[in-house]
Design a protein around this motif. Structure first.
Motif, PDB file in Angstrom:
ATOM      1  N   PHE A 170       0.866  -1.175   0.044  1.00  0.00           N
ATOM      2  CA  PHE A 170      -0.014   0.047   0.062  1.00  0.00           C
ATOM      3  C   PHE A 170       0.846   1.029   0.004  1.00  0.00           C
ATOM      4  O   PHE A 170       0.694   2.184  -0.627  1.00  0.00           O
ATOM      5  CB  PHE A 170      -0.810  -0.027   1.278  1.00  0.00           C
ATOM      6  CG  PHE A 170      -1.620   1.131   1.539  1.00  0.00           C
ATOM      7  CD1 PHE A 170      -2.870   1.467   0.798  1.00  0.00           C
ATOM      8  CD2 PHE A 170      -1.197   1.996   2.303  1.00  0.00           C
ATOM      9  CE1 PHE A 170      -3.867   2.682   1.008  1.00  0.00           C
ATOM     10  CE2 PHE A 170      -2.040   3.315   2.717  1.00  0.00           C
ATOM     11  CZ  PHE A 170      -3.086   3.358   2.194  1.00  0.00           C
ATOM     12  N   ILE A 204      -8.903  -0.326   2.877  1.00  0.00           N
ATOM     13  CA  ILE A 204      -7.757  -0.341   3.784  1.00  0.00           C
ATOM     14  C   ILE A 204      -7.667  -1.825   4.428  1.00  0.00           C
ATOM     15  O   ILE A 204      -8.470  -1.976   4.937  1.00  0.00           O
ATOM     16  CB  ILE A 204      -7.654   0.749   4.500  1.00  0.00           C
ATOM     17  CG1 ILE A 204      -7.854   2.072   3.734  1.00  0.00           C
ATOM     18  CG2 ILE A 204      -6.356   0.635   5.301  1.00  0.00           C
ATOM     19  CD1 ILE A 204      -6.662   2.559   3.134  1.00  0.00           C
ATOM     20  N   ILE A 208      -2.729  -2.844   7.131  1.00  0.00           N
ATOM     21  CA  ILE A 208      -2.211  -1.420   7.371  1.00  0.00           C
ATOM     22  C   ILE A 208      -2.880  -0.828   8.518  1.00  0.00           C
ATOM     23  O   ILE A 208      -2.099  -0.065   9.224  1.00  0.00           O
ATOM     24  CB  ILE A 208      -2.844  -0.651   6.198  1.00  0.00           C
ATOM     25  CG1 ILE A 208      -2.453  -1.377   4.607  1.00  0.00           C
ATOM     26  CG2 ILE A 208      -2.484   0.642   5.990  1.00  0.00           C
ATOM     27  CD1 ILE A 208      -0.654  -1.523   4.719  1.00  0.00           C
ATOM     28  N   GLU A 261     -10.702  -6.074   5.158  1.00  0.00           N
ATOM     29  CA  GLU A 261     -10.459  -4.603   4.763  1.00  0.00           C
ATOM     30  C   GLU A 261     -11.617  -3.837   5.116  1.00  0.00           C
ATOM     31  O   GLU A 261     -12.562  -4.164   5.684  1.00  0.00           O
ATOM     32  CB  GLU A 261     -10.561  -4.613   3.029  1.00  0.00           C
ATOM     33  CG  GLU A 261      -9.216  -5.262   2.732  1.00  0.00           C
ATOM     34  CD  GLU A 261      -9.200  -4.820   1.032  1.00  0.00           C
ATOM     35  OE1 GLU A 261      -8.161  -4.678   0.558  1.00  0.00           O
ATOM     36  OE2 GLU A 261     -10.329  -5.414   0.469  1.00  0.00           O
TER      37      GLU A 261
END
Length: 282
Positions: A170, A204, A208, A261
């Motif tokens: 990312f 996301i 992350i 996510e």
């Protein structure tokens, strides 16, 4: 490639597919395994590093060990006596590189090697098989007496995957100033708010979030009751989960989110606002 070598490598390829429970499963899992190996060595939650280029030389070398461990676990195969793996009674070594070439240790000369190569810039990986015959290796050697696979030797590699995509880091696509603003915020909540405000409508991953949250129970940062989700709600932004909000994500026409996510959305139509209000997100 000698016909006997090709026969051996084709048999090994089929064994790898069988151990993975199918060719499709092998192609699906190995790229993710490479991503995980790199990310675990970068170790963002503890080091605040974001990219491969930030690692020390010795740490980069350890990526190969991580790939060996994860591949062995994925395929459920034992360690070799001398080399990394034992497959169908054969000793097999795994060699990884993030550059161009592979270095082969003396104990693997004349043996089968699984060759792995990855490029963070391109997010592409290669996985091939070779019998490391002497004529396929460089005449020179390094101080550890390892030899490089020669240009001729590279022609003898049997490729299972070539220029195959693996999950992108990312942070490779995040401007340095933006990354700095996210990671330097004074609390986990503020870091996550900055992250999602900079990347609305983009899925996301939990990984992350863990790296940005930097705490044991990192998922608490995006739950209701004092987490980033409450801040977003107060400001007309909904934070949706791929696990619990997949129907809403589809209704709003957002990018598909996996179960791992989350996606932030600031609705701009009455219909979208009502959908999110009905679900308790606004």
């Amino acid at each position: 490639m000698e016909s006997e070598d090709k026969k051996t490598l084709l048999a090994l390829e089929q064994t790898l597919f069988d151990l993975a429970k199918g060719k499709e499963a092998f192609y699906a899992e190995v790229p993710k395994l490479i991503r995980r190996s790199i990310d675990e060595v970068i170790d963002t939650p503890r080091t605040q590093r974001l990219k491969l280029k930030e690692l020390e030389k010795t740490e980069k070398a350890y990526i190969g060990t991580k790939i060996e461990i994860l591949l062995r676990d994925f395929l459920d195969i034992p360690k070799g006596v001398v080399l990394d793996l034992q497959i169908n009674g054969l000793e097999v070594d795994i060699k990884n590189t993030i550059k161009r070439d592979w270095m082969i240790p003396q104990e693997a000369f004349g043996k089968i090697c699984i060759l792995v190569r990855s490029s963070e810039e391109k997010s592409k990986c290669d996985l091939g098989l070779i019998v490391t015959r002497t004529e396929y290796l460089s005449k020179g050697q390094n101080q550890d007496k390892k030899k490089r696979i020669s240009a001729e030797g590279q022609k003898q590699i049997y490729w299972i995957m070539k220029d195959y995509p693996y999950p992108r880091n990312f942070w490779e696509d995040v401007e340095e100033e933006t990354a700095k603003a996210i990671m330097s915020a004074s609390s986990g909540n503020k870091r996550l708010v900055t992250l999602f405000k900079n990347f609305p409508h983009i899925p996301i991953s939990r990984q992350i979030i863990e790296g940005v949250g930097r705490q044991k129970d990192f998922m608490r940062r995006i739950r209701k009751g004092g987490g980033a989700r409450d801040f977003f709600k107060e400001n007309g932004i909904a934070l949706l989960s791929g696990t619990f909000d997949s129907e809403i994500i589809e209704q709003l026409g957002l990018k598909t989110c996996s179960k791992e996510e989350f996606i932030a959305v600031e609705p701009n139509t009455p219909e979208a606002i009502q959908i999110l209000k009905n679900a308790g997100h606004l």
